[in-house]
Design a protein around this motif. Sequence first.
Motif, PDB file in Angstrom:
ATOM      1  N   GLN A  32       0.824  -1.205   0.000  1.00 31.56           N
ATOM      2  CA  GLN A  32       0.000   0.000   0.000  1.00 31.56           C
ATOM      3  C   GLN A  32       0.860   1.258   0.000  1.00 31.56           C
ATOM      4  OE1 GLN A  32      -3.149   0.513  -0.374  1.00 31.56           O
ATOM      5  NE2 GLN A  32      -3.146   2.725   0.049  1.00 31.56           N
ATOM      6  N   SER A  33       1.925   1.247   0.805  1.00 31.81           N
ATOM      7  CA  SER A  33       2.825   2.406   0.885  1.00 31.81           C
ATOM      8  C   SER A  33       4.260   1.922   0.817  1.00 31.81           C
ATOM      9  CB  SER A  33       2.599   3.180   2.190  1.00 31.81           C
ATOM     10  OG  SER A  33       1.289   3.672   2.264  1.00 31.81           O
ATOM     11  N   LEU A  34       5.053   2.554  -0.043  1.00 29.95           N
ATOM     12  CA  LEU A  34       6.458   2.199  -0.191  1.00 29.95           C
ATOM     13  C   LEU A  34       7.285   3.474  -0.061  1.00 29.95           C
ATOM     14  CD1 LEU A  34       7.942  -0.268  -2.787  1.00 29.95           C
ATOM     15  CD2 LEU A  34       9.153   1.812  -2.146  1.00 29.95           C
ATOM     16  N   ALA A  35       8.140   3.515   0.957  1.00 26.46           N
ATOM     17  CA  ALA A  35       8.939   4.706   1.237  1.00 26.46           C
ATOM     18  C   ALA A  35      10.394   4.465   0.893  1.00 26.46           C
ATOM     19  CB  ALA A  35       8.805   5.098   2.706  1.00 26.46           C
TER      20      ALA A  35
ATOM     21  N   SER B  89      18.734   5.094   7.606  1.00 30.18           N
ATOM     22  CA  SER B  89      17.544   5.695   8.215  1.00 30.18           C
ATOM     23  C   SER B  89      16.725   4.705   9.035  1.00 30.18           C
ATOM     24  CB  SER B  89      16.649   6.302   7.131  1.00 30.18           C
ATOM     25  OG  SER B  89      17.321   7.306   6.412  1.00 30.18           O
ATOM     26  N   ILE B  90      16.716   3.427   8.656  1.00 37.07           N
ATOM     27  CA  ILE B  90      15.916   2.429   9.369  1.00 37.07           C
ATOM     28  C   ILE B  90      16.566   2.133  10.721  1.00 37.07           C
ATOM     29  CG2 ILE B  90      15.108   0.042   9.337  1.00 37.07           C
ATOM     30  CD1 ILE B  90      14.868   0.216   6.332  1.00 37.07           C
ATOM     31  N   PRO B  91      15.809   2.253  11.817  1.00 31.65           N
ATOM     32  CA  PRO B  91      16.411   2.038  13.145  1.00 31.65           C
ATOM     33  C   PRO B  91      16.809   0.585  13.370  1.00 31.65           C
ATOM     34  CG  PRO B  91      14.035   2.285  13.331  1.00 31.65           C
ATOM     35  CD  PRO B  91      14.384   2.596  11.899  1.00 31.65           C
ATOM     36  N   LYS B  92      17.969   0.411  13.980  1.00 30.95           N
ATOM     37  CA  LYS B  92      18.469  -0.917  14.336  1.00 30.95           C
ATOM     38  C   LYS B  92      19.067  -0.851  15.730  1.00 30.95           C
ATOM     39  CE  LYS B  92      19.683  -2.302   9.567  1.00 30.95           C
ATOM     40  NZ  LYS B  92      19.402  -1.050   8.854  1.00 30.95           N
TER      41      LYS B  92
ATOM     42  N   PHE C 137       7.402   6.020  10.818  1.00 29.28           N
ATOM     43  CA  PHE C 137       6.746   6.180   9.528  1.00 29.28           C
ATOM     44  C   PHE C 137       5.361   6.816   9.707  1.00 29.28           C
ATOM     45  CE2 PHE C 137       3.870   4.468   6.246  1.00 29.28           C
ATOM     46  CZ  PHE C 137       4.511   4.903   5.094  1.00 29.28           C
ATOM     47  N   ILE C 138       4.630   6.346  10.701  1.00 32.81           N
ATOM     48  CA  ILE C 138       3.265   6.832  10.919  1.00 32.81           C
ATOM     49  C   ILE C 138       3.260   8.279  11.412  1.00 32.81           C
ATOM     50  CG2 ILE C 138       1.200   6.541  12.358  1.00 32.81           C
ATOM     51  CD1 ILE C 138       1.697   3.516  12.203  1.00 32.81           C
ATOM     52  N   ASP C 139       4.193   8.600  12.349  1.00 32.74           N
ATOM     53  CA  ASP C 139       4.153   9.971  12.891  1.00 32.74           C
ATOM     54  C   ASP C 139       4.946  10.975  12.062  1.00 32.74           C
ATOM     55  OD1 ASP C 139       6.886   9.740  13.595  1.00 32.74           O
ATOM     56  OD2 ASP C 139       6.442   9.226  15.674  1.00 32.74           O
TER      57      ASP C 139
ATOM     58  N   LEU D 161      10.232   9.611  10.415  1.00 34.59           N
ATOM     59  CA  LEU D 161      11.195   8.835   9.639  1.00 34.59           C
ATOM     60  C   LEU D 161      11.683   9.669   8.459  1.00 34.59           C
ATOM     61  CD1 LEU D 161      12.506   5.981   9.189  1.00 34.59           C
ATOM     62  CD2 LEU D 161      10.627   5.538   7.593  1.00 34.59           C
ATOM     63  N   GLN D 162      12.996   9.712   8.293  1.00 36.14           N
ATOM     64  CA  GLN D 162      13.561  10.464   7.174  1.00 36.14           C
ATOM     65  C   GLN D 162      13.302   9.719   5.868  1.00 36.14           C
ATOM     66  OE1 GLN D 162      17.790  11.054   7.411  1.00 36.14           O
ATOM     67  NE2 GLN D 162      17.869  12.456   5.664  1.00 36.14           N
TER      68      GLN D 162
END
Length: 586
Positions: A541-544, A550-553, A568-570, A573-574
């Motif tokens: 549905q959504s692809l960023a 950027s993805i937290p680990k 992503f929701i708020d 996320l860069q």
Amino acid sequence: MIPNQFRTLADALRYRAETQAFEAAYTFLNDGEAEGRTITYRDLDFQSRALAVMLRDWRIQRPLLVYPPGLDFIVSFFACIYARITPVPAGLAHIMRVGRSLTRLAAVARDADADAVLSVTRVIDRAFTDPDFMNRSQELGRMRWLATDRCDEALGACYQDALLPSDMPAFIQYTSGSTSIPKGVVVTHRNLLHNLSYCNEVEENGRDTISVSWLPHSHDMGLIEAILLPTFAGYRAYLMSPASFLRRPARWLEAITRFRATNSGGPNFAFDLCVEKISAEEQENLDLTSWRVAYNGSETIRSETLLRFRQRFERSGFRWNAFYPVYGLAESTLLVSSGHAADVPVVRELDAQALGRGIVAAPQHRTAKTISVVASGRTQSHTRIVIADPETLVKCGANEVGEIWIAGPSVANGYWQKPAETEAAFHAYFEDSQDGPFLRTGDLGFLSDGQLFVTGRIKDVINIRGFKHYPQDIEHTVSQSHAAILMSGCAAFAVDGDGTEQLAVVIEVLPKLSQDFDDWSDQAITAIQSAVTERHGIRIQSLALAPYGSIPKTTSGKLQRQLCRRWFIDGSLQTVRIWSHDGERA
């Protein structure tokens, strides 16, 4: 030799100091290559005793251990054990990045009710010369920060042994979860010694064992497997920083080659990174024939990863039966199940649609969509695994996926100062038979021929139109569909859309391919969408699209999907571009 009379970790170090006094215990590799500081068992014992005297004088009970990678952390940890206080290991990836760790450190300090921070002078000086330090974390700024590298070693002669009960907390291990409210697992000496003995048993360690590790000391695998087990079993360990490995993964395998290491490992992504990043030239001088315990755990173990690593490095002497797929978690100290010497990895091909319904079944025809799952070994040493329905709390059938429940001497007492969470997680009973108590792991899996197969996390499972989809399988499909995506460079999770769960994917692009994000044409996005639809029967549905990193680990490289989802929701996320079925937005 490991005496049966070890009652606490302090007993183990005292024994090594008496029987292997001048043998090197740990060596830290500066920049992952040059041999730096080395400490013998005698010096470790004496320095820990001296610091223990200081810790008693400081009258602290639960210090936060905030150290950069190196040997100072090890001395401080054992000193806390000698002083009968409860250390709280905390992560500090790099001395230059104290500020980046403040939010996490403050949350841990608050939850643990820590009464001091132990570190080295250069970290403390850097923290308090940062003009924003007090503003960004007033709680940490008000705490006592004590430099342990200024300890007078002569104090070691003043140390007096104290009897430690085996049910006393050895340390509090904070889980590497994605929530803003951390949970500290209270690990007793009894828990710890049982798990160390268990690890030692399955690995068949001896005096000729040599360990190499880049894992962070605040991570349960890095602390127990890479630091405490060598002292427990009496073998030498070489350590490097996680950053040294991540910057140039060849350093890890070069250290194994150079020091003829027998034991080393990490999460699944580390093996992928070696395949992707080590050049043919770097591989020329590798000799992995000494490596017999290549433990792989902490995240989903992929059969493709194992096969690619073997194919790439078998000409460097790596053996297929060196792989030790393992399963564990902090709530059970560390190890729950493991492969064994001479075992080869066990892989099962399952019908993907049946697995989506929670059924374990082999594919019935060639065109069926399949998923490969790797066994995480068997249990032993009085450790018990059962598979339970997480909703009805009854035992699952032989071919059903359910929640993994655990019982055994390694299972901790609970979470620090969280009675409700402790009751829910550590005191599970079957609804019908009242068999228990068990630890509820939150992980899904099944047992087959005594082998444990882990299929995912309950909280990460994506439910779309009545079928369960495991995010790691979708991420694998995405990573295979475009050359610019690393195996660990995407995150899949569910988002709400019109009252139903829908699929969202965040993709990082390699730095060398992300100079111009416009290169990501609609054709590339379509290829990714098509691959997911064809393989899993659902649409994205959504692809960023996000910049690399950027993805937290976690500090050990483990993907934090729920934190990524929240960002992503708020909107925090860069991202550079976001595609959706409702129309593209920047």
